[in-house]
Each structure stands twice: as structure tokens, then as C-alpha cells.
Design a protein around this motif. Structure first.
Motif, PDB file in Angstrom:
ATOM      1  N   GLN A  46       0.842  -1.213   0.000  1.00 30.13           N
ATOM      2  CA  GLN A  46       0.000   0.000   0.000  1.00 30.13           C
ATOM      3  C   GLN A  46       0.868   1.251   0.000  1.00 30.13           C
ATOM      4  OE1 GLN A  46      -2.202  -0.959   3.549  1.00 30.13           O
ATOM      5  NE2 GLN A  46      -3.829  -2.018   2.420  1.00 30.13           N
ATOM      6  N   TYR A  47       1.937   1.216   0.782  1.00 26.86           N
ATOM      7  CA  TYR A  47       2.849   2.364   0.872  1.00 26.86           C
ATOM      8  C   TYR A  47       3.566   2.598  -0.458  1.00 26.86           C
ATOM      9  CZ  TYR A  47       7.029   5.059   2.092  1.00 26.86           C
ATOM     10  OH  TYR A  47       8.039   5.990   2.121  1.00 26.86           O
ATOM     11  N   ARG A  48       4.123   1.525  -1.035  1.00 23.94           N
ATOM     12  CA  ARG A  48       4.845   1.672  -2.306  1.00 23.94           C
ATOM     13  C   ARG A  48       3.894   2.137  -3.418  1.00 23.94           C
ATOM     14  NH1 ARG A  48       9.872   2.594  -1.365  1.00 23.94           N
ATOM     15  NH2 ARG A  48       9.849   2.893  -3.614  1.00 23.94           N
ATOM     16  N   ALA A  67      -2.822   9.432  -1.184  1.00 22.97           N
ATOM     17  CA  ALA A  67      -3.226   9.639   0.216  1.00 22.97           C
ATOM     18  C   ALA A  67      -4.110   8.492   0.700  1.00 22.97           C
ATOM     19  CB  ALA A  67      -3.950  10.968   0.372  1.00 22.97           C
ATOM     20  N   ARG A  68      -4.973   7.993  -0.188  1.00 21.04           N
ATOM     21  CA  ARG A  68      -5.865   6.895   0.194  1.00 21.04           C
ATOM     22  C   ARG A  68      -5.057   5.642   0.542  1.00 21.04           C
ATOM     23  NH1 ARG A  68      -8.933   5.285  -4.351  1.00 21.04           N
ATOM     24  NH2 ARG A  68      -8.497   3.081  -4.074  1.00 21.04           N
ATOM     25  N   PHE A  84       4.438  10.120   5.760  1.00 22.66           N
ATOM     26  CA  PHE A  84       4.097  10.745   4.477  1.00 22.66           C
ATOM     27  C   PHE A  84       2.708  11.362   4.531  1.00 22.66           C
ATOM     28  CE2 PHE A  84       6.177  10.495   0.197  1.00 22.66           C
ATOM     29  CZ  PHE A  84       5.360  11.403  -0.445  1.00 22.66           C
ATOM     30  N   LEU A  85       1.782  10.650   5.162  1.00 15.95           N
ATOM     31  CA  LEU A  85       0.407  11.148   5.285  1.00 15.95           C
ATOM     32  C   LEU A  85       0.381  12.416   6.145  1.00 15.95           C
ATOM     33  CD1 LEU A  85      -2.457  10.456   4.373  1.00 15.95           C
ATOM     34  CD2 LEU A  85      -2.728   9.083   6.447  1.00 15.95           C
ATOM     35  N   GLY A  86       1.163  12.421   7.212  1.00 12.97           N
ATOM     36  CA  GLY A  86       1.284  13.612   8.058  1.00 12.97           C
ATOM     37  C   GLY A  86       1.750  14.808   7.252  1.00 12.97           C
ATOM     38  N   TRP A  87       2.772  14.567   6.426  1.00 13.44           N
ATOM     39  CA  TRP A  87       3.331  15.631   5.584  1.00 13.44           C
ATOM     40  C   TRP A  87       2.276  16.144   4.598  1.00 13.44           C
ATOM     41  CZ3 TRP A  87       4.260  15.805   0.241  1.00 13.44           C
ATOM     42  CH2 TRP A  87       5.050  16.880  -0.190  1.00 13.44           C
ATOM     43  N   VAL A  95      -5.068  15.912   0.280  1.00 15.89           N
ATOM     44  CA  VAL A  95      -6.017  15.908   1.408  1.00 15.89           C
ATOM     45  C   VAL A  95      -6.229  17.354   1.838  1.00 15.89           C
ATOM     46  CG1 VAL A  95      -5.469  13.605   2.355  1.00 15.89           C
ATOM     47  CG2 VAL A  95      -4.086  15.590   3.028  1.00 15.89           C
ATOM     48  N   PRO A  96      -7.335  17.654   2.554  1.00 16.12           N
ATOM     49  CA  PRO A  96      -7.505  19.027   3.049  1.00 16.12           C
ATOM     50  C   PRO A  96      -6.406  19.354   4.075  1.00 16.12           C
ATOM     51  CG  PRO A  96      -9.540  17.732   3.282  1.00 16.12           C
ATOM     52  CD  PRO A  96      -8.445  16.775   2.937  1.00 16.12           C
ATOM     53  N   GLN A  97      -5.835  20.556   3.974  1.00 19.33           N
ATOM     54  CA  GLN A  97      -4.771  20.959   4.904  1.00 19.33           C
ATOM     55  C   GLN A  97      -5.310  20.918   6.342  1.00 19.33           C
ATOM     56  OE1 GLN A  97      -3.910  23.518   7.129  1.00 19.33           O
ATOM     57  NE2 GLN A  97      -1.793  22.834   7.245  1.00 19.33           N
ATOM     58  N   ASN A  98      -4.563  20.248   7.236  1.00 16.68           N
ATOM     59  CA  ASN A  98      -4.994  20.136   8.629  1.00 16.68           C
ATOM     60  C   ASN A  98      -3.790  19.837   9.518  1.00 16.68           C
ATOM     61  OD1 ASN A  98      -6.037  19.152  11.153  1.00 16.68           O
ATOM     62  ND2 ASN A  98      -8.011  18.838  10.163  1.00 16.68           N
ATOM     63  N   ASN A  99      -3.336  20.860  10.257  1.00 13.57           N
ATOM     64  CA  ASN A  99      -2.149  20.692  11.099  1.00 13.57           C
ATOM     65  C   ASN A  99      -2.363  19.689  12.231  1.00 13.57           C
ATOM     66  OD1 ASN A  99      -0.451  22.445   9.690  1.00 13.57           O
ATOM     67  ND2 ASN A  99      -1.183  24.236  10.808  1.00 13.57           N
ATOM     68  N   GLU A 100      -3.571  19.665  12.787  1.00  8.82           N
ATOM     69  CA  GLU A 100      -3.846  18.730  13.900  1.00  8.82           C
ATOM     70  C   GLU A 100      -3.718  17.282  13.425  1.00  8.82           C
ATOM     71  OE1 GLU A 100      -5.671  21.439  13.309  1.00  8.82           O
ATOM     72  OE2 GLU A 100      -5.315  22.606  15.143  1.00  8.82           O
ATOM     73  N   THR A 101      -4.266  17.008  12.236  1.00 13.87           N
ATOM     74  CA  THR A 101      -4.179  15.652  11.681  1.00 13.87           C
ATOM     75  C   THR A 101      -2.738  15.323  11.323  1.00 13.87           C
ATOM     76  OG1 THR A 101      -6.414  15.949  10.812  1.00 13.87           O
ATOM     77  CG2 THR A 101      -5.188  14.073   9.983  1.00 13.87           C
ATOM     78  N   ALA A 102      -1.999  16.313  10.822  1.00 16.93           N
ATOM     79  CA  ALA A 102      -0.569  16.123  10.531  1.00 16.93           C
ATOM     80  C   ALA A 102       0.158  15.697  11.799  1.00 16.93           C
ATOM     81  CB  ALA A 102       0.035  17.405   9.978  1.00 16.93           C
TER      82      ALA A 102
END
Length: 206
Positions: A46-48, A67-68, A84-87, A95-102
Motif C-alpha cells: 500500500q505504501y509503495r 493519500a488513500r 508521508f500522510l502527516g506531511w 487531502v484538506p490541509q490540517n495541522n492537527e491531523t498532521a
């Protein structure tokens, strides 16, 4: 066991095609095998696959699809995908920008001992992005990454020790971290080190 084995073999084939290891390099073939592994729930696959979509290798570039797949792998505690998802959440890519989710994803990855998310998490605490600004906590995460020889974290620590932010001011320690970052080619650390040498801070004047 067999199904587990199939997934791993498929992902391994994907890797071999992506990097031309023992077989002719083919991004398209890599995507095919990564997809088979990913659809059977293998986090590495999934990552690759996410990376292939993100970079548009062997498939149409698509940050949302990337992202999915990172999300699927992240939910299985795959640290590189979490990072990577955090970034992507921090930058608002795919994805929608969201610092908390990052911060959420960086924290999960950082707690697994990965240097890069430790650095990113340190930065979020230092800037107060998605979390309460906390320089002490920033120092904690930068130190963990810096001890793994992550140059940007070493540079941040140099600055924090030099300026007494989140730690007791200490020029010797600042010089130590700047030197390690400078040796890895970080220009700002090389410059800051030069300034400290010129002013005789944390170093013996020769």
C-alpha cells in the motif's frame, strides 16, 4: 500462511520491477504487483503503491489516490506511510490541509522511532502548528532525530542551544550539533558555526 506469502511475493516483485533488481525495470509492472499486494491489505504494498501514485511512476500522478493508499497503510501502523500522510496533511496535498491531523500521524510515526517524523513533529511543537507551542517538547523530538544523524534536526538543536530556547543556553552543545549538521552539508549550520567561531562562542580561540 499462503495468502500472507502471496502478498509478500507480489510486493517483492513490485520492488524488483520498480528498481530493476534482477529483472528489467518497469514502473508499470511495479504498479501492477504493488496493486495486487495492496488490495490484499499488505501495508508495504500500500505504501509503495501510494508513492507510485504520488510521483506518477507507471501510473497517472494522483495525490488523492496516493493519500488513500497511505491511509490504508497508516491504519496498520506502517510508520513510513504515517509520516508521508502527516506531511500531506501539513501541506494540504491530496487531502484538506490540517495541522492537527498532521501532528496525529507524525506522532504515531515518531513513536515508532523514525527520524524524519521525529524531526517534523519537533518542528510542529517549535512553531505551535497543530499543537500548543512547546520548545521543550520540540527539543525532545529533535534530539531523538538528531541522535539518528538526521541533519535538519541537528541544525534545529544547534539553534535552540545557541539561543537557549527550550533548553539551558549552551554554546558548546550548540557547536556540537551545528558541526554534525555542517558535516552533512547544511549551509545554514556551516554559516552559524562560522559566526560562532568568529565570536569565540563555544570554541577555544586559537
Amino acid at each position: 500462511g499462503a495468502k500472507q506469502g502471496y502478498r509478500s511475493a507480489q510486493a517483492s516483485l513490485g520492488w524488483m520491477y520498480e528498481f530493476g533488481s534482477g529483472i528489467s525495470q518497469s514502473n508499470e509492472a511495479a504498479v501492477k504487483w504493488y496493486t495486487l499486494a495492496a488490495e490484499q491489505g499488505l501495508p508495504f504494498g500500500q505504501y509503495r503503491l501510494g508513492l507510485m501514485y504520488f510521483h506518477g511512476k507507471g501510473v497517472q500522478k494522483n495525490s488523492k489516490t496516493a493519500a488513500r493508499w497511505f491511509n490504508f497503510a497508516s491504519k496498520q501502523r506502517y510508520a513510513l506511510a504515517q509520516n508521508f500522510l502527516g506531511w500531506m496533511y501539513e501541506k494540504g496535498i491530496g487531502v484538506p490541509q490540517n495541522n492537527e491531523t498532521a501532528v496525529k500521524w507524525y506522532t504515531l510515526a515518531a513513536n515508532q522511532g523514525e527520524a524524519e517524523p521525529q524531526y517534523y513533529l519537533g518542528k510542529m511543537y517549535r512553531l505551535g502548528k497543530g499543537v500548543q507551542l512547546n520548545e521543550k517538547t520540540a527539543v525532545k523530538w529533535f534530539t531523538l532525530a538528531a541522535k539518528q544523524n538526521y541533519a535538519k534536526a541537528q541544525e534545529q538543536l544547534g539553534w535552540l542551544y545557541n539561543n537557549g530556547k527550550g533548553v539551558l543556553q549552551n554554546n558548546e552543545t550548540a557547536v556540537k550539533w551545528y558541526t554534525l549538521a555542517a558535516k552533512q552539508g547544511l549551509a545554514l549550520s556551516q554559516y552559524n558555526l562560522g559566526v560562532m567561531f568568529n565570536e569565540g562562542e563555544g570554541v577555544k580561540k586559537s
